[in-house]
Motif scaffolding. Structure first.
Motif, PDB file in Angstrom:
ATOM      1  N   GLY A   1      -0.880   0.195  -8.281  1.00 21.70           N
ATOM      2  CA  GLY A   1      -1.814   1.130  -7.689  1.00 21.70           C
ATOM      3  C   GLY A   1      -1.691   2.470  -8.399  1.00 21.70           C
ATOM      4  O   GLY A   1      -0.595   2.915  -8.711  1.00 21.70           O
TER       5      GLY A   1
ATOM      6  N   GLU B   1      -5.219  -1.024  -7.143  1.00 27.62           N
ATOM      7  CA  GLU B   1      -6.390  -0.160  -6.958  1.00 27.62           C
ATOM      8  C   GLU B   1      -6.212   1.175  -7.674  1.00 27.62           C
ATOM      9  O   GLU B   1      -5.111   1.712  -7.743  1.00 27.62           O
TER      10      GLU B   1
ATOM     11  N   MET C   1       0.832  -1.204   0.000  1.00 29.83           N
ATOM     12  CA  MET C   1       0.000   0.000   0.000  1.00 29.83           C
ATOM     13  C   MET C   1       0.866   1.254   0.000  1.00 29.83           C
ATOM     14  O   MET C   1       1.885   1.308   0.677  1.00 29.83           O
TER      15      MET C   1
ATOM     16  N   ARG D   1      -0.639  -5.253 -11.390  1.00 34.25           N
ATOM     17  CA  ARG D   1      -1.256  -4.869 -10.113  1.00 34.25           C
ATOM     18  C   ARG D   1      -0.652  -3.569  -9.572  1.00 34.25           C
ATOM     19  O   ARG D   1      -0.279  -3.478  -8.396  1.00 34.25           O
TER      20      ARG D   1
ATOM     21  N   GLU E   1       0.845   4.872   1.332  1.00 32.65           N
ATOM     22  CA  GLU E   1       0.119   5.516   2.415  1.00 32.65           C
ATOM     23  C   GLU E   1       0.632   6.930   2.710  1.00 32.65           C
ATOM     24  O   GLU E   1       1.842   7.149   2.774  1.00 32.65           O
TER      25      GLU E   1
ATOM     26  N   GLY F   1      -4.770   5.984   1.552  1.00 35.64           N
ATOM     27  CA  GLY F   1      -3.927   4.934   1.012  1.00 35.64           C
ATOM     28  C   GLY F   1      -4.418   4.460  -0.337  1.00 35.64           C
ATOM     29  O   GLY F   1      -5.605   4.585  -0.664  1.00 35.64           O
ATOM     30  N   VAL F   2      -3.499   3.935  -1.123  1.00 35.18           N
ATOM     31  CA  VAL F   2      -3.811   3.316  -2.413  1.00 35.18           C
ATOM     32  C   VAL F   2      -3.245   1.900  -2.368  1.00 35.18           C
ATOM     33  O   VAL F   2      -2.035   1.717  -2.189  1.00 35.18           O
ATOM     34  N   ASN F   3      -4.110   0.927  -2.509  1.00 31.57           N
ATOM     35  CA  ASN F   3      -3.676  -0.470  -2.476  1.00 31.57           C
ATOM     36  C   ASN F   3      -3.091  -0.900  -3.814  1.00 31.57           C
ATOM     37  O   ASN F   3      -3.378  -0.298  -4.857  1.00 31.57           O
ATOM     38  N   ALA F   4      -2.295  -1.941  -3.789  1.00 35.11           N
ATOM     39  CA  ALA F   4      -1.788  -2.520  -5.027  1.00 35.11           C
ATOM     40  C   ALA F   4      -2.961  -2.935  -5.911  1.00 35.11           C
ATOM     41  O   ALA F   4      -3.917  -3.555  -5.443  1.00 35.11           O
TER      42      ALA F   4
ATOM     43  N   ARG G   1       5.653   0.448  -8.538  1.00 37.91           N
ATOM     44  CA  ARG G   1       4.458  -0.212  -8.017  1.00 37.91           C
ATOM     45  C   ARG G   1       3.247   0.714  -7.919  1.00 37.91           C
ATOM     46  O   ARG G   1       2.113   0.244  -7.806  1.00 37.91           O
ATOM     47  N   TYR G   2       3.507   2.037  -7.958  1.00 36.82           N
ATOM     48  CA  TYR G   2       2.412   3.005  -7.840  1.00 36.82           C
ATOM     49  C   TYR G   2       2.663   4.170  -8.790  1.00 36.82           C
ATOM     50  O   TYR G   2       3.800   4.621  -8.942  1.00 36.82           O
TER      51      TYR G   2
ATOM     52  N   ASP H   1       4.358   0.203   1.120  1.00 37.61           N
ATOM     53  CA  ASP H   1       4.370  -1.152   1.682  1.00 37.61           C
ATOM     54  C   ASP H   1       5.071  -1.169   3.032  1.00 37.61           C
ATOM     55  O   ASP H   1       5.884  -2.059   3.336  1.00 37.61           O
TER      56      ASP H   1
END
Length: 204
Positions: free
Chosen positions: A175, A29, A1, A173, A3, A24-27, A142-143, A62
């Motif tokens: 975010g 999402e 996540m 996946r 955050e 937060g932004v989840n993987a 990842r984001y 994370d």
């Protein structure tokens, strides 16, 4: 996540722009962020990507702080792609600065091989934005913070860009935080939506 934990921020000698914001932004999402001009949306996005340090609070990826070296796991994509590239570098060098994407992914983003031999200033805004989005998809990312990335594009280019990004984000996946004034766009793309107003974050 990804955050933001009680994050506050202010520019020197100015009133607080962001006050104790947590989200937060989840993987995998997609989360939307809207707000009036000057509300601090881009600043918040840059905080999440490590361009600024919060006055108080923490940004975690994370459960850990953003690394200070190497390709950062959070990438901020600005509205004006020309501000994110070296105008003296050929587009191929701009892209390969981060990684060398596979040909299939280049085709998915509509990138033509001859663009790579040109200077950024010779591409249209939509063409250069595709390059910048693809560059931000380097391994280890990842984001993504997509900050008004389609505002200046024609409708056809907008659709093509979001479709390509959505497909790749689903595969990996990723975010994604979508920052936009266009609430209709946010509703189409995102599962959650927040609005930034008077330095506070409100769920929509």
């Amino acid at each position: 996540m990804l955050e933001a934990c009680q994050v506050s921020f202010t520019f020197k000698a100015q009133p607080p722009l962001l006050k104790s914001i947590s989200m937060g932004v989840n993987a995998g999402e997609w989360v939307g962020l809207s707000g009036d001009s000057g509300a601090g949306k881009s600043t918040f996005g840059q905080l999440l990507a490590g361009y600024y340090l919060p006055y108080s609070g923490r940004v975690l990826v994370d459960g850990e702080k953003l690394p200070s070296r190497g390709i950062k796991p959070v990438q901020w994509l600005p509205q004006s792609p020309e501000l994110a590239v070296n105008p003296r570098w050929r587009v191929g060098r701009v892209l390969n600065e981060a990684w060398t994407p596979p040909e299939a992914l280049c085709r998915a983003f509509g990138i033509k091989p001859d663009w790579l031999k040109r200077l950024p200033g010779s591409l249209s805004g939509g063409e250069l934005q595709r390059i910048c989005v693809l560059r931000a998809l380097a391994p280890g990312v990842r984001y993504l913070i997509a900050d008004e990335i389609s505002t200046m594009l024609d409708p056809i280019t907008q659709v093509a860009l979001w479709q390509a990004l959505k497909a790749e984000a689903q595969t990996r996946r990723l975010g994604v935080l979508v920052i936009s004034h266009d609430t209709a766009l946010i509703k189409r793309l995102c599962s959650r939506h927040y609005h930034l107003k008077s330095s506070q974050l409100e769920a929509c």
